[in-house]
Design an enzyme around this catalytic site. Structure first.
Site, short mmCIF file in Angstrom:
data_model
loop_
_atom_site.label_atom_id
_atom_site.label_comp_id
_atom_site.label_asym_id
_atom_site.label_seq_id
_atom_site.Cartn_x
_atom_site.Cartn_y
_atom_site.Cartn_z
N TYR A 24 -25.99 8.47 -62.94
CA TYR A 24 -26.73 7.75 -61.91
C TYR A 24 -28.22 7.94 -62.10
O TYR A 24 -28.68 9.05 -62.30
CB TYR A 24 -26.31 8.30 -60.55
CG TYR A 24 -26.80 7.49 -59.39
CD1 TYR A 24 -26.51 6.13 -59.30
CD2 TYR A 24 -27.56 8.07 -58.39
CE1 TYR A 24 -26.95 5.39 -58.24
CE2 TYR A 24 -28.01 7.33 -57.31
CZ TYR A 24 -27.70 5.99 -57.24
OH TYR A 24 -28.14 5.25 -56.18
N HIS A 176 -35.41 6.72 -45.09
CA HIS A 176 -34.36 7.14 -46.02
C HIS A 176 -33.62 8.38 -45.55
O HIS A 176 -32.80 8.91 -46.27
CB HIS A 176 -34.94 7.31 -47.42
CG HIS A 176 -35.27 5.99 -48.02
ND1 HIS A 176 -36.44 5.32 -47.71
CD2 HIS A 176 -34.57 5.15 -48.80
CE1 HIS A 176 -36.44 4.16 -48.33
NE2 HIS A 176 -35.32 4.02 -49.01
N ARG A 208 -35.34 -1.68 -59.24
CA ARG A 208 -34.31 -0.65 -59.21
C ARG A 208 -33.03 -1.36 -58.76
O ARG A 208 -33.10 -2.29 -57.96
CB ARG A 208 -34.73 0.41 -58.21
CG ARG A 208 -33.70 1.45 -57.90
CD ARG A 208 -34.30 2.53 -57.00
NE ARG A 208 -33.24 3.46 -56.69
CZ ARG A 208 -32.54 3.44 -55.57
NH1 ARG A 208 -32.82 2.58 -54.62
NH2 ARG A 208 -31.57 4.29 -55.39
N ASN A 210 -29.36 -0.82 -56.97
CA ASN A 210 -28.51 0.07 -56.20
C ASN A 210 -27.15 -0.61 -56.07
O ASN A 210 -27.07 -1.83 -56.10
CB ASN A 210 -29.14 0.28 -54.82
CG ASN A 210 -28.56 1.48 -54.12
OD1 ASN A 210 -27.78 2.23 -54.68
ND2 ASN A 210 -28.93 1.64 -52.86
N GLU A 249 -27.38 -4.34 -55.06
CA GLU A 249 -28.66 -4.59 -54.39
C GLU A 249 -29.76 -4.45 -55.44
O GLU A 249 -30.05 -3.35 -55.89
CB GLU A 249 -28.82 -3.52 -53.30
CG GLU A 249 -29.93 -3.75 -52.33
CD GLU A 249 -29.93 -2.64 -51.27
OE1 GLU A 249 -29.17 -2.74 -50.29
OE2 GLU A 249 -30.68 -1.67 -51.45
N LYS A 301 -22.11 7.43 -49.84
CA LYS A 301 -22.16 5.98 -49.95
C LYS A 301 -21.22 5.29 -48.95
O LYS A 301 -21.18 4.06 -48.89
CB LYS A 301 -21.80 5.54 -51.37
CG LYS A 301 -22.96 5.68 -52.36
CD LYS A 301 -22.55 5.17 -53.73
CE LYS A 301 -23.71 5.08 -54.71
NZ LYS A 301 -24.53 3.87 -54.55
#
Lengths: 324, 165
Positions: A24, A176, A208, A210, A249, A301
């Protein structure tokens, strides 16, 4: 529930896959020339815009929030989106400027927006809300102050575990923090990204990707947790192919040249697990990645209640393909 | 300003007992009758150190005009100590941040219970809650789990909705 139908436009997330082991990365990478402009018109464009507008109409407090002092930045956002859309898709979007009198045309929808640039009284919606309704992305505008970023405008229809209403005015670090179901120890990572954001310059956005899995729902916000929380338990190895979606995403971080704010753009895409058969190499990669997810990450998650069923489904699917 | 600090039960400025910050030039101590004994004791303990301090006692109710005059007349280098019940402290804290004090320049000692608020994610209403991890919204009756995150804009903890079994 939306799904991507043109797989060439789907951002497959497991590109750093090696040796059948999950790796990851949270790094924000530079964009290739063809990706700097985030505009993307897919076959789902019309249906997504329709749904986005319905949500904004039905739940304005949930889907759109702004502070009154943001108007100048909102106009900068209007100009940016119009420029980017025409640049990438001149056949779909156009603008005519007669001094401050602007006419923006969306040729796909056959719509025209006429307004006086810089004068919000010439629009029935706030400028950011108006132009954002022509594009399927979620848009968060974060103002740079004291080495942090504060959310001052947000239009959101697809983002997971995010709420313009709740997150308004929060710093990047505060936003976050809240991940329900499990306490999250992501402070160090969040701070690393915040520091990285400080280095982004105008004209050189970063990106990025996700990803997550979603059980029979793409709209997973705090406001509806009581509904989708328990629904995650109905997934079985038999129905996972239809119910569970790979949710990707793709994120852009764009420095706004005049206000110095960071515009955070999300392109959320969904692919039901059963559609992975269309790309056998994706199916195999997804299977090995999901089979290797550590428990803490599955919890964090929010996929823990249906991850084993999803892995079992993919395994069965791969075996059935081998038999054929 | 929307991101001005807000006093809540987990605020960093809240301390168990008064302790003077010796790096500051002046100490402004605002206290009510509940804290009067402790404040006098703390000052007596430091009486040898030529502490530059200014005490201000809140009598029955806060006179806002007097409080503002006091806070706005302070110079750089002043540390503010608030020692009082929750309601007095919340008022003084809000006025002090309005007058330009940062959280680093404030120490708060609460006498009696602290108040706690929740922001309902169903109806967007902030209401006061008692102890406990699960509560019901005072306006829409939704069941909520009290989340660990606080919004300065909404002035409450996030309330995650759930359907009870």
């Amino acid at each position: 529930m939306f799904k991507s139908t043109n797989l060439d436009l789907f951002t497959f997330p497991f590109t750093n896959f090696k040796n059948k082991t999950y790796r990851y990365s949270n790094d924000l990478v530079a964009l290739s020339e063809d990706k700097v402009n985030f505009m993307k018109i897919t076959p789902e464009y019309k249906v997504q815009i329709k749904r986005k507008r319905e949500m904004l109409e039905e739940q304005p407090e949930v889907r759109y929030q702004s502070f009154p002092h943001t108007m100048e930045m909102q106009w900068e956002f209007v100009e940016l989106l119009i420029d980017l859309s025409i640049n990438k898709y001149p056949e779909h979007f156009s603008v005519e400027k007669d001094g401050d009198q602007w006419t923006f045309t969306n040729h796909i929808l056959g719509e025209t927006e006429t307004f006086i640039f810089g004068d919000e009284s010439s629009l029935s919606l706030e400028p950011y809300d108006m132009i954002g309704r022509h594009f399927h992305n979620d848009f968060m505008l974060m103002v740079n102050r004291d080495d942090n970023f504060y959310l001052e405008v947000a239009q959101e229809s697809f983002a997971a575990l995010f709420s313009p209403n709740w997150n308004l005015g929060m710093s990047f670090n505060e936003i976050h923090g809240p991940v329900p179901f499990v306490s999250r120890d992501g402070v160090e990572l969040t701070d690393r990204i915040r520091k990285f954001l400080l280095t982004i310059e105008p004209g050189a956005p970063r990106t990025r990707v996700n990803w997550n899995l979603m059980a029979d729902r793409w709209d997973v916000n705090y406001e509806t947790m009581d509904i989708w929380g328990p629904e995650r338990d109905k997934v079985t190895a038999e129905n996972a192919g239809k119910l569970v979606h790979l949710r990707v995403e793709e994120q852009w971080f764009i420095r706004m040249p005049r206000s110095n704010a960071i515009l955070f753009v999300l392109d959320t895409q969904f692919l039901p697990l059963e559609d992975l058969v269309l790309r056998p190499e994706w199916l195999e990669t997804t299977y090995f990645n999901l089979a290797d997810i550590p428990d803490y990450m599955a919890e964090y998650k929010g996929m823990a209640p249906f991850l084993p069923q999803s892995v079992e489904y993919l395994e069965n699917l791969m075996n059935s393909m081998k038999v054929k | 300003m929307y991101n001005s600090p807000v006093l809540y039960d987990q605020s960093e400025t809240i301390k168990e007992k008064l302790s003077f910050n010796d790096k500051r030039k002046k100490h402004l101590i605002i206290y009510d009758q509940k804290a009067a004994g402790d404040v006098k004791q703390a000052l007596t303990a430091h009486s040898q150190e030529e502490l530059n301090y200014e005490p201000f006692e809140i009598e029955d109710a806060i006179k806002l005009q007097d409080l503002r005059t006091l806070l706005y007349s302070q110079k750089m280098g002043t540390h503010l100590y608030i020692a009082s019940n929750w309601d007095h402290a919340a008022t003084v804290f809000a006025e002090a941040t309005e007058a330009g004090f940062t959280e680093d320049e404030i120490q708060t000692v609460i006498y009696g219970p602290k108040r706690r608020y929740i922001y309902c994610m169903k109806c967007y209403h902030t209401s006061e809650i008692s102890d406990g991890d699960e509560v019901q919204c005072a306006r829409c009756d939704a069941y909520m789990e009290v989340g660990p995150f606080f919004s300065k804009v909404r002035k409450g903890y996030i309330g995650y909705p759930f359907i009870p079994n």
